[in-house]
Each structure stands twice: as C-alpha cells, then as structure tokens.
Design a protein around this motif. Structure first.
Motif, PDB file in Angstrom:
ATOM      1  N   TRP A  46      48.202 -16.444  -7.666  1.00 23.77           N
ATOM      2  CA  TRP A  46      48.586 -15.041  -7.517  1.00 23.77           C
ATOM      3  C   TRP A  46      47.480 -14.037  -7.784  1.00 23.77           C
ATOM      4  O   TRP A  46      47.448 -12.991  -7.121  1.00 23.77           O
ATOM      5  N   ILE A  53      47.025 -11.175  -5.016  1.00 18.32           N
ATOM      6  CA  ILE A  53      47.177  -9.761  -5.359  1.00 18.32           C
ATOM      7  C   ILE A  53      45.978  -8.960  -4.863  1.00 18.32           C
ATOM      8  O   ILE A  53      46.118  -7.891  -4.258  1.00 18.32           O
ATOM      9  N   THR A 106      50.423  -3.919  -1.585  1.00 15.01           N
ATOM     10  CA  THR A 106      50.166  -5.086  -2.431  1.00 15.01           C
ATOM     11  C   THR A 106      51.467  -5.691  -2.925  1.00 15.01           C
ATOM     12  O   THR A 106      51.662  -6.912  -2.880  1.00 15.01           O
ATOM     13  N   CYS A 161      53.062  -9.359  -1.608  1.00  9.88           N
ATOM     14  CA  CYS A 161      53.445 -10.270  -2.702  1.00  9.88           C
ATOM     15  C   CYS A 161      54.939 -10.595  -2.736  1.00  9.88           C
ATOM     16  O   CYS A 161      55.318 -11.751  -2.945  1.00  9.88           O
TER      17      CYS A 161
END
Length: 336
Positions: free
Chosen positions: A65, A69, A124, A129
């Motif tokens: 992640w 990100i 984002t 995400c």
C-alpha cells in the motif's frame, strides 16, 4: 482446470477494478447523473486503466500500500494536470475556480495549495485506493497480492490508458478552450516522475508487533469520520481565512496516517481491517453523492434516483466485501 479457473478469476478481478474505479470516482461522487451511465466506458480507460496499472505495478514489484498510495497521488496529478488541466484552468467546467481557490499557491506547480490538496485526496483515496482494496477483498488465496495480468494484458491496459487519456485530454481542450503553459506541463511531469520513483524506492522497515489493534468496525468508523471531516470543509462559513482549511487538511492527514501506520504494524492487521478502512471512505461518498448531485443539470428526481441507485450498489458491495474479507485474512507489509 483449476489453473484455468484461477486465471479467469484474476481476469474478472482486473475487469471489476477497471469498471469500479470510474463508478466510484464519478458516479457515486455525484459528478455524473445516472442518465450518463453509458459514459462509464469513456471514463474507464482513464480511471479504471489507471487504478489497474497502479495495482499491477505495485504487486508485480512485490510492493504494497505505501507504493500504491504514492502511485495514486501521481495518478491524481496526471488526471487533473496534463489530462483535464483543472490545476491551472481558472474557469474549469464553467466554475470560477480562481475565486474558489484564491488562497496560497504552490510555486512549482503554479496552482492553488487547496486545489492540489483536493486533487490528491479525491484521486488517491477514492479513484485508486478504495476500488483496489474492495476488489482485492474478493481475491482468492494469494491472488490478493499476486498480479492479475500477464505482460500481454498489462501492455493492453497501458495502451488503453494512454489512448483514453489522450482522447479525454483533446476533448477537454476542445470543450474548455484552454491550454496550460508549457512550464506548467513540465513541472507536473517532473513531480509525477518523482512520486513514481519514490513509490518504488521506499521499503517498509521493521517487523510486526503486538500493538493494540481496534476491531474492524472501529477502523471503518474512524475512516468514515475522517473522510467525512475532510468533506466538512465544504460547509465552512464565508470569511474563514484560506489558511484554515489548508492547515486543517494537514492536521487531518496526520491524524489518519499515524494510527494507520501503527495499526498496520500489528500482527492482527488483516483483510477485515483493510476492507473496513476502504469501506469507511466509500460510505462517505454515499452521503457526499447526494449533495454533489444537486449541481447536475438534470431534474431533482433524476438526481435522487441516481444517488440512491449508486448508494445502494455501494452498500451492497461493501457488505459482501466485508463478508468475503473476513474469511480471507492476509497481511501487507507495515506502512513504514
């Protein structure tokens, strides 16, 4: 036969992400009416292609992640910079953005600090995400962290992304009659390149510990509260200094990152927590969509019908994702 089924499931996951990203990023948000639903196929090459490339690039590199990100932030700058040019167009979409974002500016990108914060946050979190996390919740076994596409599929996705981005960029120039200065394009390209480079250079450090970890529903409620607080600045009274929402955004970002980093380092952090985190943000778009749809040029009945339809879909998707992720635990590297 088992190999064929696994391959087909990965392709379905990739296709699901390709379609889900624009549905969340535009329709659930309330930027597009339900009557424009067929346009999802025009938006998918940019939104869906971007989300899929971010996910596949990170997973093929064995990253998690933190990388996604940062790549999501690069995507946000790409969409609202070279593609839409909203970062620089003072009358984008017929709105007086110059007045709405009259606060401090970012020297390098030559854009408003608050507009940049909005671009990074929206894309984002919700364009990249959240869709990735929700689709990965349905992945089988190790498929959650495994690439879903081979090199041919990845190449096709890249071509579709580039082609779709180019088409939308030309359409924006035609409709907006605006082209940013070469220096603005160059600055955006440099920042995007830096974000991409850093995304693959960073590596999580340290192992997992026994830090206290809240239950998934607490994580989801926290995500909902934080993302709702972000949208709450839309309701600040007139006369509030421009520096207040800018500093508030920075404080809120720290308030989100600090516990998320700590939670992700706990040995108990797993699929249910990840899905709850994404779901909390998703549910914020449910109520935001009803507000945003008021500005659409369709009847109020159509606005409400569309928001209700997309909200129902989001709620069902989240409920099923929670159920599936609770049975398929898996760990990502800690955020730092």
């Amino acid at each position: 036969m088992a190999i064929d089924r696994a391959h087909h499931h990965r392709l379905r996951s990739a296709l699901g992400l390709f379609v889900l990203a624009p549905l969340i990023g535009e329709f659930l948000l309330g930027n597009q009416p339900v009557t424009a639903l067929p346009s999802v196929f025009l938006l998918a090459p940019l939104y869906g292609g971007g989300a899929l490339l971010v996910r596949e690039a990170a997973r093929r590199a064995g990253r998690g992640w933190p990388t996604m990100i940062l790549l999501g932030a690069a995507y946000g700058l790409f969409e609202e910079g070279p593609v839409d040019q909203m970062l620089w167009n003072p009358h984008y979409g017929g709105f007086d953005l110059a007045a709405a974002y009259a606060g401090p500016r970012v020297p390098v990108l030559d854009t408003s600090v608050q507009l940049l914060q909005d671009v990074l946050t929206l894309h984002t979190v919700w364009s990249i995400c959240v869709p990735i996390a929700l689709v990965e919740a349905f992945a089988r076994g190790g498929d959650r962290t495994r690439p879903w596409l081979g090199l041919p599929g990845l190449s096709v996705t890249a071509l579709v992304f580039v082609g779709g981005s180019g088409f939308l960029a030309l359409a924006q120039v035609e409709s907006e009659d605006f082209v940013a200065a070469p220096g603005q394009f160059a600055a955006a390209g440099c920042v995007i390149a830096v974000l991409v480079a850093v995304a693959f250079l960073i590596r999580p450090t340290g192992g997992r510990g026994a830090a206290p970890l809240p239950r998934p529903w607490v994580v989801g409620a926290s995500a909902f509260a934080a993302t709702s607080a972000y949208w709450g600045r839309e309701h600040l009274p007139d006369g509030v200094p421009a520096a207040v929402p800018v500093l508030g955004w920075a404080v809120l970002l720290a308030a989100v990152l600090v516990p998320c980093v700590r939670w992700s380092r706990s040995a108990g952090w797993g699929g249910a927590h990840r899905t709850a985190l994404a779901g909390g943000a998703l549910l914020t778009y449910v109520w935001v969509g009803f507000e945003q749809s008021r500005y659409l040029e369709v009847s109020r009945a159509t606005q409400l019908l569309g928001s209700a339809l997309f909200a129902t879909g989001a709620l069902v998707l989240q409920a099923v994702a929670v159920h599936r992720s609770g049975r398929r635990e898996g760990s990502d590297p800690p955020l730092v």
